[in-house]
Motif scaffolding. Structure first.
Motif, short mmCIF file in Angstrom:
data_model
loop_
_atom_site.label_atom_id
_atom_site.label_comp_id
_atom_site.label_asym_id
_atom_site.label_seq_id
_atom_site.Cartn_x
_atom_site.Cartn_y
_atom_site.Cartn_z
N GLY A 1 0.79 -1.25 -0.19
CA GLY A 1 0.09 0.14 -0.03
C GLY A 1 0.96 1.06 0.00
N LEU A 2 0.44 2.29 -0.68
CA LEU A 2 1.21 3.69 -0.40
C LEU A 2 1.01 3.96 0.86
CD1 LEU A 2 2.46 5.17 -2.94
CD2 LEU A 2 0.60 6.86 -2.88
N LEU A 3 -0.01 3.92 1.53
CA LEU A 3 -0.52 4.11 2.67
C LEU A 3 -0.58 3.10 3.48
CD1 LEU A 3 -3.01 7.07 2.50
CD2 LEU A 3 -0.37 7.25 2.11
N ASP A 4 0.19 2.76 4.55
CA ASP A 4 -0.11 1.55 5.41
C ASP A 4 -1.30 1.86 6.21
OD1 ASP A 4 0.38 3.07 7.80
OD2 ASP A 4 2.47 2.61 7.85
N ALA A 5 -1.76 0.53 6.76
CA ALA A 5 -2.90 0.64 7.48
C ALA A 5 -3.40 1.63 8.53
CB ALA A 5 -3.43 -0.77 8.15
N GLN A 6 -2.32 2.10 9.07
CA GLN A 6 -2.45 3.08 10.21
C GLN A 6 -2.67 4.31 9.48
OE1 GLN A 6 -0.10 2.94 14.06
NE2 GLN A 6 0.51 5.04 13.50
N GLU A 7 -2.04 4.66 8.51
CA GLU A 7 -2.01 5.97 7.86
C GLU A 7 -3.25 6.24 7.15
OE1 GLU A 7 0.24 9.77 7.08
OE2 GLU A 7 0.43 7.80 8.61
N LEU A 8 -3.77 5.06 6.54
CA LEU A 8 -5.04 5.16 5.63
C LEU A 8 -6.07 5.39 6.39
CD1 LEU A 8 -6.01 4.61 2.82
CD2 LEU A 8 -6.51 2.21 3.40
N ALA A 9 -6.01 4.89 7.96
CA ALA A 9 -7.11 5.24 8.72
C ALA A 9 -7.14 6.59 9.19
CB ALA A 9 -6.85 4.25 9.91
N TRP A 10 -5.73 7.19 9.46
CA TRP A 10 -5.82 8.46 9.82
C TRP A 10 -6.38 9.43 8.77
CZ3 TRP A 10 -3.40 12.57 7.11
CH2 TRP A 10 -3.21 13.68 7.62
N PHE A 11 -6.06 9.21 7.33
CA PHE A 11 -6.54 9.80 6.31
C PHE A 11 -7.88 9.59 6.07
CE2 PHE A 11 -7.36 10.07 1.53
CZ PHE A 11 -7.07 11.26 1.52
N ASP A 12 -8.85 8.51 6.39
CA ASP A 12 -10.25 8.32 6.19
C ASP A 12 -10.85 9.09 7.23
OD1 ASP A 12 -12.30 7.35 5.61
OD2 ASP A 12 -12.05 5.07 6.78
N ASP A 13 -10.25 9.37 8.40
CA ASP A 13 -10.88 10.33 9.60
C ASP A 13 -10.81 11.58 9.00
OD1 ASP A 13 -11.15 8.05 11.06
OD2 ASP A 13 -9.24 8.52 12.31
N GLN A 14 -9.87 12.08 8.59
CA GLN A 14 -9.73 13.65 7.90
C GLN A 14 -10.44 13.83 6.72
OE1 GLN A 14 -7.83 14.84 9.97
NE2 GLN A 14 -7.13 12.79 10.64
N ALA B 1 0.19 2.46 -9.18
CA ALA B 1 1.15 1.48 -9.12
C ALA B 1 0.90 0.81 -7.41
CB ALA B 1 2.64 1.65 -9.18
N PHE B 2 -0.05 1.40 -6.75
CA PHE B 2 -0.71 0.78 -5.59
C PHE B 2 -1.83 0.84 -5.37
CE2 PHE B 2 3.79 2.18 -4.62
CZ PHE B 2 4.42 1.39 -3.57
N GLN B 3 -2.50 -0.41 -6.12
CA GLN B 3 -3.80 -0.27 -6.54
C GLN B 3 -4.66 -0.43 -5.30
OE1 GLN B 3 -6.26 -0.13 -9.46
NE2 GLN B 3 -4.50 1.11 -9.76
N ASN B 4 -4.47 -1.23 -4.23
CA ASN B 4 -5.13 -1.15 -2.93
C ASN B 4 -5.44 -0.02 -2.59
OD1 ASN B 4 -5.26 -3.98 -3.27
ND2 ASN B 4 -3.78 -4.14 -1.63
N SER B 5 -4.31 1.19 -2.33
CA SER B 5 -4.48 2.35 -1.78
C SER B 5 -5.24 3.43 -2.79
CB SER B 5 -3.02 3.17 -1.75
OG SER B 5 -2.23 2.17 -0.62
N PHE B 6 -4.96 3.08 -4.15
CA PHE B 6 -5.59 4.08 -5.14
C PHE B 6 -7.13 3.65 -4.88
CE2 PHE B 6 -7.73 4.71 -9.14
CZ PHE B 6 -7.56 5.78 -9.41
N GLN B 7 -7.77 2.47 -4.97
CA GLN B 7 -9.23 2.26 -5.01
C GLN B 7 -9.78 2.75 -3.60
OE1 GLN B 7 -10.91 0.87 -7.44
NE2 GLN B 7 -9.35 0.12 -8.78
#
Length: 557
Positions: A328-341, A400-406
């Motif tokens: 992932g371009l963002l790991d699980a913790q970073e993605l969760a933080w981004f989701d919150d914003q 090139a990080f499709q999980n993060s992109f989607q």
């Protein structure tokens, strides 16, 4: 002429309605004072690897006020410099409900501003912007956002190489690339000491985020890349020096006073009351080493609200998960933080990231295809080729990080469709990195507009033959061919389609974003030399686009 005790700065960093942060590097340990409006604020320096720094927190200011300020070191005035050709440096606090005006761009090399430097690297658009602001042109922004590659640690100039040669054998690893904190400190001095840019940075608040060349090309492109770097004799020293210097020179000033108060390193500075200057060298290096080995231990991303505009600045380099099964371009913790914003209730939601979220769609498909190949979709021999291609031509953006992109695409649509609070007018991604600029828009029938604005480079243009390659792999026949290749290895289709509505163009640029009653206006500017006056380029408009308030209106250019 006596050498100034001020090495770099003052740099105006985080500014809000009532406070400002002023950063400096000094020649020796000292007490730094900032004076404005009959008041004074002070801070002691701390030392890291023999270099001395201070960040003075200026508080109790009036919203919407402008106050000229002065800097003293141990009671002696050091700024403004005597006989300066530039207006007095001033702190301008934010005004509630005033529409945001913000400049942004990425990728800036530090070479001379003479004829030779302009011939090889083009006119520095940041310097042209500084000269225009100093001359009174009405373009001064509330924030100057640098979207990565503020310095080039891996592609050094002759001036930087001269310094390296004075310290070590340049024929031993890492050669002409940076090795340690001392070399980073010198590189930042080259980047920020030009008198026009130095003046601009003293009176326009700045925010920054790291990208690969701040550390090394393709930084964290893949697990294969990371293992190859870790096998060298010099990488450990480079990554520690790179992240440690990034914290000092860039990250610290991104933070609000409350965010700094929560930072363990800053707390150590604030709580120190020893007689000698605090030496932060060892704790800083330990922090940098941990931040590299355990990315979840520190967050480089941050979020700021400017009235009814939300700005989310996303780290797309250090926070990656390179594990093949969880890439992932963002790991699980970073993605969760981004989701919150990511929620509505704002006029605009701006997502700033060094890497374009929406590449030209042909290039997007090529990168998605290459990720699948490198992950083994066509077997191990093809995977080896896919990995070599990824690293050779920088196929390591969001696509090139499709999980993060989607995942991020779904979030953007939910915000735009009003599923995360009242729908904004736009969800706008701001990026750099690719060394050409453009504006793209997602094709939608309703809801907020989803946009991608890219401004790159500030000063580091692509060679002309590579420009043709960039266009060929991004547009025209590349789009259907890339889509077919991606489908052949079962890459999921993007959840929406988008197209380029302006660009590409390859000038050195700095973009200016302005919110207003008619919509969001973005203007790209470049510096142009007239009459052979290399040192005083004029700032000229390359392109301007207004995204109207009404969804059914057309883009006006």
């Amino acid at each position: 002429m006596a050498t100034s005790p001020l090495v770099l700065g003052p740099m105006l960093r985080h500014v809000d309605e009532t406070s400002a942060s002023v950063w400096v590097e000094t020649r020796a340990g000292c007490r730094v004072s900032v004076s404005a409006g009959g008041r004074s604020w002070q801070a002691r320096t701390f030392v890291a690897h023999g270099h001395h720094y201070a960040l003075v927190e200026v508080d109790g200011l009036e919203p919407g006020s402008t106050q000229p300020y002065e800097v003293e070191i141990d009671g002696a005035s050091v700024w403004p410099e005597p006989d300066s050709a530039y207006p007095p440096s001033a702190i301008s606090t934010l005004m509630p409900r005033r529409p945001l005006r913000m400049a942004f761009g990425s990728c800036r090399t530090s070479v001379a501003h003479d004829r030779s430097g302009n011939r090889t690297h083009g006119v520095d658009s940041l310097r042209a912007f500084a000269l225009a602001v100093a001359a009174g042109r009405d373009i001064r922004p509330d924030l100057l956002l640098f979207l990565g590659d503020q310095v080039y640690a891996d592609s050094t100039t002759s001036q930087m190489q001269e310094f390296i040669r004075s310290r070590r054998d340049i024929h031993e690893g890492p050669g002409t690339e940076l090795k340690d904190f001392e070399e980073y400190a010198h590189l930042y001095q080259l980047a920020w000491s030009d008198e026009a840019n130095r003046w601009l940075l003293s009176c326009v608040p700045t925010a920054m985020i790291v990208d690969d060349h701040d550390i090394r090309d393709d930084w964290n492109a893949s697990l294969d890349w990371k293992r190859r770097m870790e096998a060298t004799s010099w990488w450990q020293g480079r990554i520690v020096a790179g992240l440690a210097s990034y914290w000092v020179y860039q990250h610290l000033g991104n933070l609000s006073p409350a965010e700094r108060a929560a930072d363990p390193l800053w707390r150590r500075i604030g709580e120190y009351d020893g007689a000698e200057e605090l030496d932060l060298t060892d704790p800083l290096d330990e922090f940098a080493d941990r931040a590299d080995k355990e990315p979840a231990s520190h967050r480089w991303s941050y979020c700021r609200d400017f009235g009814d505009v939300r700005l989310i600045v996303v780290d797309s380099r250090a926070a990656r998960d390179l594990t093949p099964s969880a890439r992932g371009l963002l790991d699980a913790q970073e993605l969760a933080w981004f989701d919150d914003q990511m929620h509505g209730g704002f006029r605009h939601v701006l997502v700033a990231c060094s890497l374009p979220f929406l590449l030209p769609i042909g290039l997007h498909h090529v990168e998605a295809w290459d990720e699948a190949i490198a992950q083994g979709a066509r077997g191990r021999p093809a995977a080896w080729l896919g990995e070599r291609l990824r690293q050779a031509v920088d196929l390591e953006h969001w696509a090139a990080f499709q999980n993060s992109f989607q995942a991020v695409a779904r979030m953007a649509m939910e915000v735009a469709d009003g599923e995360r609070g009242p729908s904004p007018l736009t969800v706008t991604f701001l990026s750099g990195d690719v060394h050409f600029s453009y504006l793209a828009e997602v094709q939608r029938d309703g809801g907020a507009r989803i946009l991608q604005a890219v401004c790159s480079p500030v000063r580091n243009p692509l060679p002309r033959f590579i420009r043709w390659f960039a266009v060929a792999t991004s547009y025209g026949v590349a789009t259907p061919l890339g889509a077919a290749a991606a489908r052949s290895v079962k890459v999921p289709d993007p959840p929406f389609r988008w197209n380029t509505v302006k660009g590409p163009w390859f000038d050195n640029n700095l973009a200016l974003l302005q919110d207003g009653p008619d919509g969001l206006t973005m203007t790209w500017h470049t510096g142009v030399v007239h009459g052979g006056d290399e040192l005083h380029p004029r700032l000229e408009e390359v392109a301007s686009v207004t995204v109207p308030v009404k969804r059914d209106a057309e883009l006006s250019a």
